[in-house]
Design an enzyme around this catalytic site. Structure first.
Site, PDB file in Angstrom:
ATOM      1  N   ASP A  88      38.019  46.120  -5.965  1.00  0.00           N
ATOM      2  CA  ASP A  88      37.312  46.935  -6.953  1.00  0.00           C
ATOM      3  C   ASP A  88      36.068  47.552  -6.344  1.00  0.00           C
ATOM      4  OD1 ASP A  88      36.559  48.153  -9.292  1.00  0.00           O
ATOM      5  OD2 ASP A  88      35.731  46.343 -10.197  1.00  0.00           O
ATOM      6  N   ASP A 270      36.794  55.145  -7.959  1.00  0.00           N
ATOM      7  CA  ASP A 270      36.909  53.762  -8.433  1.00  0.00           C
ATOM      8  C   ASP A 270      38.327  53.233  -8.258  1.00  0.00           C
ATOM      9  OD1 ASP A 270      36.506  51.326  -9.691  1.00  0.00           O
ATOM     10  OD2 ASP A 270      36.612  52.168 -11.716  1.00  0.00           O
TER      11      ASP A 270
END
Length: 391
Positions: A88, A270
């Site tokens: 992440d 992201d």
């Protein structure tokens, strides 16, 4: 939100001395409409991110999980217990325990701090430890702060997260020392001499089947064997709240001859977001340029009529002086995945969706996994920049 899982495999790379590659594979055993609600979860993540923002090279395999998430197999402790944890770039805490429970060993040292992190639609809370983290056999990070998730939500099929976002995102996640930050795994790897540059290269690829190892993450450098042509770099934006993340400026976007993004605007890159999201007013322009298309309330996805498919146009993003093109096929969800997304058989859904807010708010788009399945991505902390190249 987080829907990926991975097995750790080592793949020798002749292109880079000392490189190790981790494959990204999907999770087995899921049936039915398990991706239903992903767009809503992604938009909740976007809203949360927006509000919150106010020496050697090691390449490891990343596993693509059920079409929507990528994970690494990472060892914690000594002897190491291996966990499938999500890669992440939109957060910076590393933790385990949401699936397989944290196993304490002789290297596990409690810090006396509680930890609590929210991810839009999900969260975890528990206690913080100092422990040993094994990325690969010759890439072992010592004295790494990690969370033991005792409570969590929305982490089905995965054991936690390895957060590789900016350090500032860890501030406020501990208690009672609410002003403390937590060094990231890449920051510690740099300090300990495991890498000479704090940079990661991310390679994702479109899934051709439910379960496959089809991605890689390189720590400390980039892997030239995973992309072609030149890398285009762009600095991390100074526009808040995107500047708190891996935020960049897109200087324009067009769909065919239609202008979708009419200038320079900030957003984020992201790996923890599945789809590609643009501000609602821009999405309206994109949708209007595809005759008969509409936003399906059931799935949260755009529906593109069969009659409009032959006339689909490229979606071009201008970044750092280069154009990155999503060809028509790269905008479409393969129809054999419709059931997983909660869709109807024979209906054509798309990967581009509305952000849930209008442009001009400082976080006007999210470049998620489906974009990075077409372009190699570089997250360079040392030089405060993001890079892309064609794959």
């Amino acid at each position: 939100m987080f829907r990926s899982l991975s097995a750790l495999t080592l793949v020798a790379s002749a292109a880079i001395v000392g490189a190790v590659t981790l494959n990204l594979d999907p999770v087995n055993g899921r049936t039915g409409s398990y991706l239903l609600g992903v767009p809503e979860a992604d938009r909740a993540r976007a809203a949360f991110l927006k509000s919150r923002g106010s020496a050697r090279v090691t390449t490891v395999p990343a596993t693509q999980l059920a079409y929507v998430q990528y994970t690494l197999s990472v060892g914690v402790g000594s002897p190491a217990t291996y966990y499938n944890i999500v890669l992440d770039t939109g957060s910076s805490n590393t933790f385990v325990g949401t699936g397989k429970k944290y196993v304490r060993t002789s290297t596990s040292i409690p810090t006396g701090e509680e930890v609590n992190v929210t991810y839009g639609s999900g969260f975890f809370s528990g206690y913080e430890y100092i422990d040993q983290v094994t990325i690969a056999p010759d890439f072992v990070i010592r004295n790494q702060s990690i969370g033991d998730a005792l409570q969590s939500a929305d982490f089905e099929g995965v054991d936690g997260i390895i957060g590789v976002g900016p350090l500032i995102l860890t501030e406020g996640t501990l208690y009672p020392d609410t002003n403390a930050t937590i060094q990231t795994v890449t920051g510690n790897a740099l300090t300990q001499g495991l890498i000479q540059t704090e940079v990661i290269g991310v390679y994702f690829a479109p899934a051709t089947k439910y379960s496959q190892a089809n991605g890689a993450v390189t720590f400390g450098s980039i892997d030239p064997s995973l992309y072609y042509g030149e890398i285009t770099y762009t600095p991390v934006t100074q526009t808040s709240p995107s500047s708190y993340y891996w935020g960049i400026n897109v200087t324009g976007a067009t769909y065919g001859s239609e202008t979708v993004i009419p200038g320079s605007y900030a957003g984020i890159v992201d790996t923890g977001t599945t789809l590609i999201y643009i501000a609602d007013d821009w999405f309206k322009t994109y949708q209007a340029a595809i005759p008969g298309s509409y936003l399906d309330n059931s799935t949260g996805l755009i529906v593109i009529p069969e009659s409009s498919l032959p006339a689909l146009r490229p979606l071009d993003f201008s970044i750092g002086g280069s154009v990155f093109t999503l060809e028509p096929a790269a905008q479409l969800i393969p129809q054999d995945q419709n059931k997983a997304w909660g869709g109807e058989p024979g209906v054509q859904y798309g990967y581009v969706g509305p952000l849930g807010a209008f442009s001009g708010e400082g976080l006007d788009f999210i470049i998620g996994q489906k974009f990075m399945e077409r372009f190699y991505a570089i997250f360079d902390t040392t030089n405060n920049r993001v890079g892309f190249a064609y794959t």
